[in-house]
Design an enzyme around this catalytic site. Sequence first.
Site, PDB file in Angstrom:
ATOM      1  N   HIS A 206     -11.702  -6.730   6.275  1.00 42.12           N
ATOM      2  CA  HIS A 206     -12.964  -6.753   5.520  1.00 42.12           C
ATOM      3  C   HIS A 206     -13.821  -5.516   5.726  1.00 42.12           C
ATOM      4  O   HIS A 206     -14.419  -4.985   4.792  1.00 42.12           O
ATOM      5  CB  HIS A 206     -13.774  -7.993   5.922  1.00 42.12           C
ATOM      6  CG  HIS A 206     -13.404  -9.187   5.120  1.00 42.12           C
ATOM      7  ND1 HIS A 206     -13.244 -10.433   5.651  1.00 42.12           N
ATOM      8  CD2 HIS A 206     -13.147  -9.299   3.815  1.00 42.12           C
ATOM      9  CE1 HIS A 206     -12.903 -11.270   4.691  1.00 42.12           C
ATOM     10  NE2 HIS A 206     -12.841 -10.608   3.570  1.00 42.12           N
ATOM     11  N   CYS A 504       5.722   8.319  -5.473  1.00 39.45           N
ATOM     12  CA  CYS A 504       4.858   7.204  -5.868  1.00 39.45           C
ATOM     13  C   CYS A 504       4.489   6.336  -4.658  1.00 39.45           C
ATOM     14  O   CYS A 504       3.955   5.252  -4.815  1.00 39.45           O
ATOM     15  CB  CYS A 504       5.509   6.369  -6.954  1.00 39.45           C
ATOM     16  SG  CYS A 504       7.048   5.603  -6.447  1.00 39.45           S
TER      17      CYS A 504
HETATM   18  C1  PEP Z   1       7.564   2.942  -1.637  1.00 45.79           C
HETATM   19  O1  PEP Z   1       8.414   2.362  -0.941  1.00 45.79           O
HETATM   20  O2  PEP Z   1       7.031   4.034  -1.330  1.00 45.79           O
HETATM   21  C2  PEP Z   1       7.136   2.342  -2.907  1.00 45.79           C
HETATM   22  C3  PEP Z   1       6.336   2.987  -3.732  1.00 45.79           C
HETATM   23  O3  PEP Z   1       7.546   1.073  -3.146  1.00 45.79           O
HETATM   24  P1  PEP Z   1       6.813  -0.224  -2.483  1.00 45.79           P
HETATM   25  O4  PEP Z   1       5.629   0.268  -1.716  1.00 45.79           O
HETATM   26  O5  PEP Z   1       6.458  -1.127  -3.615  1.00 45.79           O
HETATM   27  O6  PEP Z   1       7.910  -0.751  -1.621  1.00 45.79           O
END
Ligand code: PEP
Length: 572
Positions: A206, A504
């Site tokens: 939190h 990503c």
């Molecule tokens: C990752 O593993 O970096 C990814 C983007 O996938 P997730 O966090 O959904 O496992």
Amino acid sequence: MDGIGAENGSVQVKAGARAGRRVLAGTAVVPGAGYGPALRPGERPRRPARGTDLPAVDRPAEKQRFLAAAEAVAARLLARADSVRGAGADVLRATAGLATDRGWLGAAGTLIDAGAPADSATADATDRFAAVFTELGGVMAERVTDLEDIRDRVIAELHGMPEPGVPTPSVPSVLVARDLAPADTAVLDPTLVVAIATTLGGPTGHTSIIARQLGIPCVVGVSGLGDIASGAPVLVDGSAGSVEVDPDPGRARSAVAHSADVRRRTASWVGPGRTRDGHPVAVLANVQDGPGARAAADGSAAEGVGLFRTELAFLDRDTEPPVEEQAQIYREVFDAFPDGKVVVRTLDAGSDKPMRFAPTGEEANPALGVRGYRIAAGHPGLLERQLDAIAAASRTSSSEVLVMAPMIATLAEAAEFAAAARARDLVPGVMVEVPAAALLADRILEHVDFLSIGTNDLTQYTMAADRMSAPLAGLTDPWQPAVLALVARTAADGARVGKSVGVCGEAAADPLLACVLVGLGVTSLSMAASAVAATGSALASVDLAQCRRAADAALAAADPSAARQKATEILR
Ligand code: PEP
Ligand code: MG
């Protein structure tokens, strides 16, 4: 890179420059620097002695006294909720809800019926619930702090003491505490509380949520805070995760000014993603459903979606949604970015994201088990139906749709997925999350059109360290040179054949690391929408040549901390 320096610890003093100076380390939660005298929350009531000898005749009145105290505490929190907005109000209402929880009130009432005074019953009932919450773990474990806060408020009320909590400071101060009750953080005034440092708490607790919402620089999980005297000057660096006691005042003030500058630039960044000298880097958002995609499109300068985590849209489903229903969900996301690209990841079920309609069975090591693309084999048709739905949604949308598979480890998997996607006129790519995929990136790229590096899992599997493990946080750090080396290799393989290689994972949301990734050759960065502006404006403040130099230095560093420091020096 002026901008990232202060945010990431332009706090660089010679060790021992000041007598009382010391630097404590914790988990960076909200970037930015805050400097001021330490402010400590008021004393919490002592734990009452355990008692069971209340005369039977007094017990009904004692129970009434307890119920009245709990009701008064709940009413006060609800009144405070009405005076704040957003997540703060929600937190206050949720905390008030604990004070009126029938189970907790009933447990304390039963103890009073058995002869416990109200304060002792309050403490004991709380202990029991806290033990259950801790056992449940995760989000429930984080509610223990809320429950203990309610306990203290009710005990203070029973004793006629002032409510425990954070006093309002007369000058801008740094709040230093063991832990903070949500009810306290929710009403903090960011002009008076300029930074927060706590001993307990994690990035999803939190305190972190509220600090993020209020934009107060924050570091949690710091050991050694107990020794900081009230009023001692403290500099918190919410990007580096450091708390410096008695820093050089001039340097501390310039760190704060620098941080304000970065904030201003971040607030005014509107994209598109590129370095100062014009090298384009797509800055994209990670989303999980239509509302999230619309929020990213309306509230950030994201150029599209770099990771649509489809499994998160179906976690609450008992059965596989029919193709048309899936298509409708995907269409909503595509329509949020009618002129942008959207990369849809097929179901990444299993491990920490079990799905009821795609069970994987009991496994000793779920993270090394049937997850991601591996579930396809045990559930014939599941992947094909999802691809049918994505293709159907894409046909009625103007956005550029691409698909990628999670957890690819072999050439055969990549080839099989690519064929299934191409059969539906979809552009295929795969995630690089397993070191095997990074090592074979050149050959995987013979089958697919792009790669997207999931640094969260790539770090976990490269370092053989559970990404959820707090004690192993030093290993599950995407700045680890071994992880950066795999990113570099993958990006170079992509560049050789002119195919894009994005990131990503969470690494893209670290503005300093994002610049290093671009220097390693990464062509797009995708992250939570809330991080888009910070990453985009950091990139806009540096040249590609600087990014490349920082990348080389980070690769050559001995460990994450040296890599960060080198990159900071080069990019500042
Ligand atoms: C990752 O593993 O970096 C990814 C983007 O996938 P997730 O966090 O959904 O496992
Ligand atoms: Mg992953």
